[in-house]
Design an enzyme around this catalytic site. Structure first.
Site, PDB file in Angstrom:
ATOM      1  N   CYS A 110      52.263 115.933-140.091  1.00 40.94           N
ATOM      2  CA  CYS A 110      53.234 115.617-141.339  1.00 40.94           C
ATOM      3  C   CYS A 110      52.772 116.150-142.954  1.00 40.94           C
ATOM      4  CB  CYS A 110      54.350 114.282-142.411  1.00 40.94           C
ATOM      5  SG  CYS A 110      54.740 114.117-142.997  1.00 40.94           S
ATOM      6  N   HIS A 153      62.485 113.809-137.225  1.00 42.60           N
ATOM      7  CA  HIS A 153      61.842 113.838-138.632  1.00 42.60           C
ATOM      8  C   HIS A 153      61.990 113.481-140.362  1.00 42.60           C
ATOM      9  CE1 HIS A 153      56.970 113.831-139.777  1.00 42.60           C
ATOM     10  NE2 HIS A 153      57.910 114.835-140.942  1.00 42.60           N
ATOM     11  N   GLU A 154      62.525 115.120-140.278  1.00 45.80           N
ATOM     12  CA  GLU A 154      62.586 114.823-142.096  1.00 45.80           C
ATOM     13  C   GLU A 154      63.836 114.326-142.330  1.00 45.80           C
ATOM     14  OE1 GLU A 154      61.243 117.356-143.023  1.00 45.80           O
ATOM     15  OE2 GLU A 154      59.693 117.847-141.909  1.00 45.80           O
ATOM     16  N   HIS A 157      61.953 111.281-143.918  1.00 46.39           N
ATOM     17  CA  HIS A 157      61.879 111.638-144.781  1.00 46.39           C
ATOM     18  C   HIS A 157      63.173 111.425-146.188  1.00 46.39           C
ATOM     19  CE1 HIS A 157      57.714 112.623-144.468  1.00 46.39           C
ATOM     20  NE2 HIS A 157      57.744 114.064-144.007  1.00 46.39           N
TER      21      HIS A 157
END
Length: 185
Positions: A110, A153-154, A157
Site C-alpha cells: 500500500c 483493497h481500495e 480504504h
C-alpha cells in the site's frame, strides 16, 4: 501532480474513518481530486516519471490516502487477460461476489504503508461492482484476478480498513479455505 509527500501514511486518522459519499453534480474540487488520483496511478507506472519524481508504483489510489474523506478511488491496471482496467469509481459498492476466495501469493502492499507486511489477505475471487463516473452515470463491471483484488483493497480504504487488518495475526501465511492463490506477473 500528486507526489509521495502528498500521500498520508498509516497512523493518520483519515485512514481509519469511513469516507463520505459524494453528491452530483461533482464540485470542481472533487472532479480535480478524481483526476489527480488517476494521474498518480498512471504516472507512477511510467518508469521515467516514477524515477524522476520518486513515485512508488501503484495500481490504485483512494481519496483518504490524500487526506480527503471522500468515497472516490482510481484504478489503473492490466489484468490477467492483458486487458486494461482503468476507471475512477465514485461511491463504489460490491453488488455481488463469488464464494471462492483468492489472495496475492506475494502479499499486498500500500502506498500509505512504508513497511513490508507479510501475510495472505483473503479477497473475493470475482466481484460485480457498481459505481458512478465523473458525470454521475452509474456503471457496473465484473472484475476478477488482480482487478478484483485491487478494487477490494481500495474500497477498504473508503471504509477505514487497512489491508493488514485481514491478515491472520497468529499465522500470517495461514491457508485460506476455498481460496486459489493469485500469482502476479
Amino acid at each position: 501532480m500528486i507526489l509521495m509527500e502528498h500521500i498520508v501514511r498509516e497512523g493518520h486518522p483519515v485512514l481509519r474513518t469511513r469516507a463520505e459519499e459524494l453528491i452530483f453534480p461533482l464540485s470542481e474540487v472533487d472532479r480535480e481530486l478524481s483526476e489527480d488520483l488517476m494521474g498518480y496511478v498512471i504516472n507512477s507506472q511510467d518508469a521515467e516519471l516514477s524515477e524522476k519524481f520518486g513515485l512508488r508504483p501503484g495500481i490504485g489510489l483512494a481519496a483518504p490516502q490524500l487526506g480527503k474523506s471522500k468515497r472516490i478511488f482510481a484504478l489503473h491496471i492490466t489484468d490477467v487477460d492483458q486487458e486494461a482496467t482503468s476507471f475512477i469509481a465514485i461511491n463504489p459498492k460490491i453488488a455481488s461476489h463469488s464464494i471462492e476466495k483468492t489472495y496475492l501469493s506475494s502479499g499486498e502492499g500500500c502506498l500509505s504503508v512504508d513497511r513490508d507486511v507479510e501475510g495472505y489477505v483473503p479477497r473475493y475471487a470475482r466481484i460485480t461492482i457498481k459505481a458512478f463516473d465523473l458525470q454521475g452515470n452509474e456503471f457496473k463491471k465484473r472484475l476478477k484476478g488482480i482487478a478484483a483484488i485491487a478494487f477490494q483493497h481500495e474500497l477498504d480504504h473508503l471504509n477505514g480498513i487497512m489491508f493488514f487488518d485481514h491478515i491472520d495475526k497468529e499465522v500470517p501465511f495461514k491457508d485460506i479455505p476455498g481460496a486459489t492463490p493469485f500469482e502476479r506477473d
